[in-house]
Design a protein around this motif. Structure first.
Motif, mmCIF file in Angstrom:
data_model
loop_
_atom_site.group_PDB
_atom_site.id
_atom_site.type_symbol
_atom_site.label_atom_id
_atom_site.label_comp_id
_atom_site.label_asym_id
_atom_site.label_seq_id
_atom_site.Cartn_x
_atom_site.Cartn_y
_atom_site.Cartn_z
ATOM 1 N N ALA A 35 -25.624 28.996 -14.163
ATOM 2 C CA ALA A 35 -26.578 27.950 -13.827
ATOM 3 C C ALA A 35 -27.551 27.731 -14.978
ATOM 4 O O ALA A 35 -27.755 28.615 -15.816
ATOM 5 N N TYR A 37 -31.605 26.128 -15.707
ATOM 6 C CA TYR A 37 -32.881 25.744 -15.121
ATOM 7 C C TYR A 37 -33.799 25.186 -16.194
ATOM 8 O O TYR A 37 -33.709 25.565 -17.375
ATOM 9 N N ALA A 44 -42.529 26.529 -11.047
ATOM 10 C CA ALA A 44 -41.319 27.299 -10.809
ATOM 11 C C ALA A 44 -40.159 26.663 -11.565
ATOM 12 O O ALA A 44 -40.189 25.475 -11.894
ATOM 13 N N LEU A 47 -33.638 23.899 -10.741
ATOM 14 C CA LEU A 47 -32.197 23.988 -10.963
ATOM 15 C C LEU A 47 -31.656 22.667 -11.493
ATOM 16 O O LEU A 47 -31.873 21.616 -10.898
ATOM 17 N N TYR A 50 -25.256 24.110 -11.696
ATOM 18 C CA TYR A 50 -24.673 25.340 -11.165
ATOM 19 C C TYR A 50 -23.165 25.246 -11.337
ATOM 20 O O TYR A 50 -22.617 24.158 -11.599
ATOM 21 N N GLN A 90 -28.545 31.343 -16.279
ATOM 22 C CA GLN A 90 -28.443 32.457 -15.332
ATOM 23 C C GLN A 90 -26.987 32.600 -14.936
ATOM 24 O O GLN A 90 -26.319 31.605 -14.634
ATOM 25 N N TYR A 92 -24.285 34.413 -12.195
ATOM 26 C CA TYR A 92 -24.271 35.037 -10.874
ATOM 27 C C TYR A 92 -22.849 35.436 -10.479
ATOM 28 O O TYR A 92 -22.540 35.575 -9.296
ATOM 29 N N TYR B 35 -33.502 34.751 -2.016
ATOM 30 C CA TYR B 35 -33.732 35.738 -3.056
ATOM 31 C C TYR B 35 -35.222 35.875 -3.344
ATOM 32 O O TYR B 35 -35.999 34.955 -3.115
ATOM 33 N N VAL B 37 -37.339 36.715 -6.852
ATOM 34 C CA VAL B 37 -37.198 36.760 -8.313
ATOM 35 C C VAL B 37 -38.599 36.885 -8.899
ATOM 36 O O VAL B 37 -39.533 36.236 -8.403
ATOM 37 N N VAL B 100 -27.831 28.155 -3.310
ATOM 38 C CA VAL B 100 -27.080 26.909 -3.152
ATOM 39 C C VAL B 100 -25.933 27.111 -2.171
ATOM 40 O O VAL B 100 -25.258 28.151 -2.201
ATOM 41 N N HIS B 111 -23.312 29.771 -3.729
ATOM 42 C CA HIS B 111 -23.554 30.015 -5.145
ATOM 43 C C HIS B 111 -24.915 30.680 -5.257
ATOM 44 O O HIS B 111 -25.910 30.137 -4.750
ATOM 45 N N ASP B 112 -24.987 31.824 -5.904
ATOM 46 C CA ASP B 112 -26.274 32.498 -6.066
ATOM 47 C C ASP B 112 -27.062 31.920 -7.236
ATOM 48 O O ASP B 112 -27.560 32.652 -8.089
ATOM 49 N N ALA B 113 -27.094 30.585 -7.275
ATOM 50 C CA ALA B 113 -28.058 29.831 -8.073
ATOM 51 C C ALA B 113 -29.100 29.339 -7.088
ATOM 52 O O ALA B 113 -28.853 29.286 -5.885
ATOM 53 N N PHE B 114 -30.265 28.948 -7.575
ATOM 54 C CA PHE B 114 -31.408 28.744 -6.700
ATOM 55 C C PHE B 114 -31.912 27.311 -6.772
ATOM 56 O O PHE B 114 -32.478 26.892 -7.786
ATOM 57 N N ASP B 115 -31.698 26.578 -5.663
ATOM 58 C CA ASP B 115 -32.012 25.158 -5.694
ATOM 59 C C ASP B 115 -33.414 24.832 -5.190
ATOM 60 O O ASP B 115 -33.950 23.768 -5.499
ATOM 61 N N TRP B 117 -37.305 26.597 -4.818
ATOM 62 C CA TRP B 117 -38.168 27.723 -5.177
ATOM 63 C C TRP B 117 -39.532 27.583 -4.501
ATOM 64 O O TRP B 117 -40.036 26.458 -4.320
#
Lengths: 107, 127
Positions: A35, A37, A44, A47, A50, A90, A92, B35, B37, B100, B111-115, B117
């Motif tokens: 991903a 960012y 923060a 995204l 991904y 990142q 994952y 998560y 972070v 996600v 998906h362990d991406a973060f949409d 926060w």
């Protein structure tokens, strides 16, 4: 742990230019679980990409991601004033880890 | 709209504990993994752990195993992160972040991406 290297740490561009950012992994990232960012001061992360190449909801199509294995790229086709920020990758595919970031600054 | 709202800044003494909350709104809380972070000054973003908001299952980063506890209250759509035995190196901004979910035709792929926060919670550890 997979270590992600983003270099250089800072890139300088003029608005309207094309920017290409690099992210290299110490081991292959499985299933292209990578991903990107964008982060601005005091905010923060946001995204952008991904799955190495899928744009997140609401992200302009001037942002694109590519790559597989250990080498990944984020491309911004034409830099807008609001795009000057720090960018992180990142992975994952295994225990998550982040790169050290690339700052995109105005030339 | 979809958002995560975290509790306010904290100042703690070394050896103390801190508990940060993260209230979700605008989506079905129990359908996602959350998560935690953190971002320490001059350091990389690092994951601390996650919780499946539906079944409560958790997983912690080895770095924080034994010091971090993540819980959730589904009735309040809120996740919590508690970090104990604080030291100065724990001074950081702590974020909650939603993973996600992509619909792949017949199932949701995670998906362990973060949409999404939270806005971040500054935790300062100082004597």
């Amino acid at each position: 742990e997979i270590v992600l290297t983003q270099s250089p740490g800072t890139l300088s561009f003029s608005p309207g230019e094309r920017a290409t950012l690099s992210c290299r992994a110490s081991q292959s990232v499985s299933s292209s679980f990578l991903a990107w960012y964008q982060q601005k001061p005091g905010q923060a992360p946001r995204l952008l990409i991904y799955g190495a190449s899928s744009r997140a909801t609401g992200i302009p199509n001037r942002f694109s991601g590519s790559g597989s294995g250990t080498d990944f790229t984020l491309t911004i086709s034409r830099l807008e004033p609001e795009d000057f920020a720090v960018y992180y990758c990142q992975q994952y595919g295994s225990s998550p880890s982040f790169g050290g970031g690339t700052k995109v600054e105005i030339k | 709209q979809v958002q995560l709202v975290q509790s306010g800044a904290e100042v703690k003494k070394p050896g103390a504990s801190v508990k940060v909350s993260c209230k979700a709104s605008g989506y079905t809380f129990s359908s996602y993994v959350m998560y935690w972070v953190r971002q320490a000054p001059g350091q990389r973003l690092e994951w601390m752990g996650w919780i499946n908001a539906g079944n409560g299952n958790t997983k912690y980063s080895q770095k924080f195993q034994g010091r971090v506890t993540i819980t959730r209250d589904t009735s309040a759509s809120t996740a919590y992160m508690e970090l104990s035995s604080l030291r100065s190196e724990d001074t950081a901004v702590y974020y909650c972040a939603r993973t996600v979910r992509v619909y792949s035709g017949s199932y949701f792929e995670r998906h362990d991406a973060f949409d999404i926060w939270g806005q971040g919670t500054m935790v300062t550890v100082s004597s």
